[in-house]
Write a protein that holds these residues in place. Structure first.
Motif, PDB file in Angstrom:
ATOM      1  N   GLY A 146       0.936  -1.200  -0.084  1.00  0.00           N
ATOM      2  CA  GLY A 146      -0.185   0.032  -0.021  1.00  0.00           C
ATOM      3  C   GLY A 146       0.810   1.167   0.027  1.00  0.00           C
ATOM      4  O   GLY A 146       1.994   1.296  -0.764  1.00  0.00           O
ATOM      5  N   TYR A 147       0.477   2.039   0.855  1.00  0.00           N
ATOM      6  CA  TYR A 147       0.940   3.501   0.659  1.00  0.00           C
ATOM      7  C   TYR A 147       2.716   3.348   1.185  1.00  0.00           C
ATOM      8  O   TYR A 147       3.410   4.008   0.519  1.00  0.00           O
ATOM      9  N   SER A 226       2.176  -1.613  -5.076  1.00  0.00           N
ATOM     10  CA  SER A 226       1.115  -0.642  -4.424  1.00  0.00           C
ATOM     11  C   SER A 226      -0.181  -1.406  -3.766  1.00  0.00           C
ATOM     12  O   SER A 226      -0.631  -0.767  -3.133  1.00  0.00           O
ATOM     13  N   ASN A 228      -3.355  -2.457  -3.508  1.00  0.00           N
ATOM     14  CA  ASN A 228      -4.989  -1.443  -3.725  1.00  0.00           C
ATOM     15  C   ASN A 228      -4.832  -0.272  -3.970  1.00  0.00           C
ATOM     16  O   ASN A 228      -5.620   0.722  -4.379  1.00  0.00           O
ATOM     17  N   PHE A 229      -3.565   0.431  -3.612  1.00  0.00           N
ATOM     18  CA  PHE A 229      -3.199   1.679  -3.661  1.00  0.00           C
ATOM     19  C   PHE A 229      -2.987   2.199  -4.834  1.00  0.00           C
ATOM     20  O   PHE A 229      -2.118   1.831  -5.580  1.00  0.00           O
TER      21      PHE A 229
END
Length: 288
Positions: A146-147, A226, A228-229
């Protein structure tokens, strides 16, 4: 007569060559801006003909799309990444460049080669290696892609660009300035901020711009780490079934911002030159 005609043709091309290049560069950008004021189809694709006239529909929908996977959300994600990536990369690049300047030639050469090698590695290879690294270290800790993984990855491949942008300016730093500052009683930290940073300040700005552009535009590495980011780059590249109207409008927005920014910088430079000339003229009149 034949030689005279050839020389005339060459003279013509030499005279208008720069204008030809400017046309090749700016006509597509102008076309994008015009298309952004055109309509869009039912599927959201840009309409290429101008039969219905210009409209601001695309611009309105661009800034009113507040869906969870809309333009504004993805743009915000990109800014959130850059906000961390840019300062960290530039600071690490600055400190590394200063360390290279202050070290022996062998160590300096190794650091320079390592930086340029990292830049030359294809994005797909770098993305796969980072993805594997996170799979081995990140996921076993119970953390997801993610982030955080995007920020860490961007910092990883942006630091070498910051080093390459800053070091040439750092290499021209006169060591006598450091010695003079130390002799005057300044601490090493004060010397760094009062002597070193002002000397490489233009390169720091250049490095910040380069890192911001690279981080904002990256797709391959971001997609691999990433989860789902989503950033604006992944949103654009993953769009399918035609060229979306919001992509063209966003491109037009960047073009307009670039042109406005260029004019502002040019105006500031002209103002500084005129102010400097006016000051020099006053000093000259005062001395006379």
């Amino acid at each position: 007569m034949f030689k005279l005609e050839i020389s005339s043709v060459l003279a013509f091309f030499r005279r208008f060559y720069i204008y030809f290049l400017l046309i090749l560069i700016y006509v597509p950008l102008i076309f994008i801006v015009l298309l952004s004021f055109n309509g869009q189809s039912v599927r959201g694709n840009i309409i290429l003909d101008f039969n219905n006239g210009l409209t601001g529909e695309n611009w309105i929908s661009l800034f009113t799309d507040t869906s969870s996977d809309g333009f504004l959300v993805n743009l915000l994600n990109s800014f959130l990444v850059v906000i961390l990536v840019m300062p960290v990369s530039v600071i690490v690049g600055l400190l590394t460049a200063f360390g290279m300047w202050n070290s022996k030639s062998k160590t300096r050469n190794i650091a320079r080669i390592a930086s340029t090698t990292n830049i030359s590695i294809p994005d797909i290879i770098a993305g796969i290696s980072l993805s594997l690294l996170f799979t081995i270290i990140w996921l076993p800790l119970g953390l997801n892609y993610g982030y955080a993984t995007v920020v860490i990855s961007h910092i990883s491949f942006c630091i070498p660009y910051a080093i390459v942008a800053i070091y040439p300016r750092m290499a021209s730093l006169n060591r006598n300035l450091i010695n003079a500052s130390n002799d005057l009683g300044a601490s090493k930290l004060k010397t760094f901020f009062k002597v070193v940073v002002p000397h490489v300040y233009p390169s720091i700005i250049a490095a910040a711009i380069i890192v911001t552009a690279i981080s904002f535009d990256d797709f391959v590495i971001t997609l691999l780490v990433s989860g789902n980011f989503r950033t604006i780059a992944t949103k654009i590249y993953l769009s399918s079934r035609g060229i979306k109207a919001w992509i063209v409008t966003f491109g037009a927005l960047l073009v307009i911002l670039f042109i406005v920014g260029t004019f502002i910088l040019a105006a500031i430079k002209i103002f500084k030159v005129k102010h400097k000339n006016r000051t020099n003229l006053k000093l000259h009149e005062k001395n006379n």
